[in-house]
Design a protein around this motif. Structure first.
Motif, mmCIF file in Angstrom:
data_model
loop_
_atom_site.group_PDB
_atom_site.id
_atom_site.type_symbol
_atom_site.label_atom_id
_atom_site.label_comp_id
_atom_site.label_asym_id
_atom_site.label_seq_id
_atom_site.Cartn_x
_atom_site.Cartn_y
_atom_site.Cartn_z
ATOM 1 N N ALA A 239 4.717 18.535 0.166
ATOM 2 C CA ALA A 239 4.296 17.265 -0.439
ATOM 3 C C ALA A 239 5.389 16.210 -0.293
ATOM 4 N N ILE A 240 6.626 16.585 -0.562
ATOM 5 C CA ILE A 240 7.743 15.642 -0.437
ATOM 6 C C ILE A 240 7.890 15.208 1.017
ATOM 7 N N SER A 241 7.796 16.139 1.940
ATOM 8 C CA SER A 241 7.912 15.808 3.364
ATOM 9 C C SER A 241 6.828 14.826 3.794
ATOM 10 N N HIS A 242 5.621 15.013 3.286
ATOM 11 C CA HIS A 242 4.517 14.091 3.590
ATOM 12 C C HIS A 242 4.870 12.676 3.141
ATOM 13 N N HIS A 243 5.358 12.540 1.917
ATOM 14 C CA HIS A 243 5.709 11.216 1.393
ATOM 15 C C HIS A 243 6.897 10.621 2.138
ATOM 16 N N LEU B 154 7.380 6.053 -5.222
ATOM 17 C CA LEU B 154 8.289 5.240 -6.043
ATOM 18 C C LEU B 154 9.382 6.099 -6.666
ATOM 19 N N LYS B 155 9.041 7.311 -7.069
ATOM 20 C CA LYS B 155 10.055 8.223 -7.617
ATOM 21 C C LYS B 155 11.064 8.625 -6.546
ATOM 22 N N ILE B 156 10.582 8.837 -5.331
ATOM 23 C CA ILE B 156 11.487 9.164 -4.231
ATOM 24 C C ILE B 156 12.431 7.993 -3.975
ATOM 25 N N LYS C 258 0.837 -1.207 0.000
ATOM 26 C CA LYS C 258 0.000 0.000 0.000
ATOM 27 C C LYS C 258 0.868 1.251 0.000
ATOM 28 N N VAL C 259 1.941 1.229 0.777
ATOM 29 C CA VAL C 259 2.856 2.375 0.836
ATOM 30 C C VAL C 259 3.484 2.612 -0.535
ATOM 31 N N LEU C 260 3.796 1.536 -1.219
ATOM 32 C CA LEU C 260 4.434 1.656 -2.533
ATOM 33 C C LEU C 260 3.438 1.954 -3.655
ATOM 34 N N ASN C 261 2.167 1.975 -3.335
ATOM 35 C CA ASN C 261 1.129 2.195 -4.337
ATOM 36 C C ASN C 261 0.943 3.690 -4.612
#
Length: 123
Positions: free
Chosen positions: A76-80, A50-52, A42-45
């Motif tokens: 947004a990046i920090s959230h991911h 995936l780009k990170i 789910k995390v990888l979905n």
């Protein structure tokens, strides 16, 4: 993927192969591990995550660098990254005021490459 039910081969008889069923039941992965794997996937979905991961396969990076690579804003990046960190896919280290992110271990790179190889094999 297009799954056409007419192309699925099914048995013409209803026979249970007890030796196969018993062997699989004895060796099948336990429910807790299956649940944890489902959560992992789910995390990888998410394409951004995936780009990170792909970026961090190439270099340790700070949030600003990841933002520049993905052309996205810092919140947004920090959230991911938070989600990836909570899932133990990435780790960080602090160098003064800069926080650098990297993959948590080699399994993540292996998993990414295996998945990429699979999706590219029938092109």
């Amino acid at each position: 993927m297009n799954y056409d039910n007419e192309n699925i081969e099914v048995c013409g008889v209803n026979i249970i192969h007890d030796n196969v069923v018993n062997m699989v039941k004895k060796n099948i992965t336990n429910d807790t591990s299956i649940f944890n794997m489902a959560e992992f996937f789910k995390v990888l979905n998410d394409p951004t995550r995936l780009k990170i991961i792909n970026s961090l396969m190439l270099s340790e990076m700070c949030v600003c660098d990841i933002c520049a690579v993905l052309n996205m804003r810092q919140p947004a990046i920090s959230h991911h990254l938070k989600i990836l960190k909570q899932s133990k896919l990435v780790k960080y280290r602090r160098d003064g005021k800069i926080v650098y992110y990297s993959l948590n271990d080699g399994h993540i790179k292996t998993m990414f490459n295996q998945c990429l190889s699979h999706v590219n094999e029938n092109k």
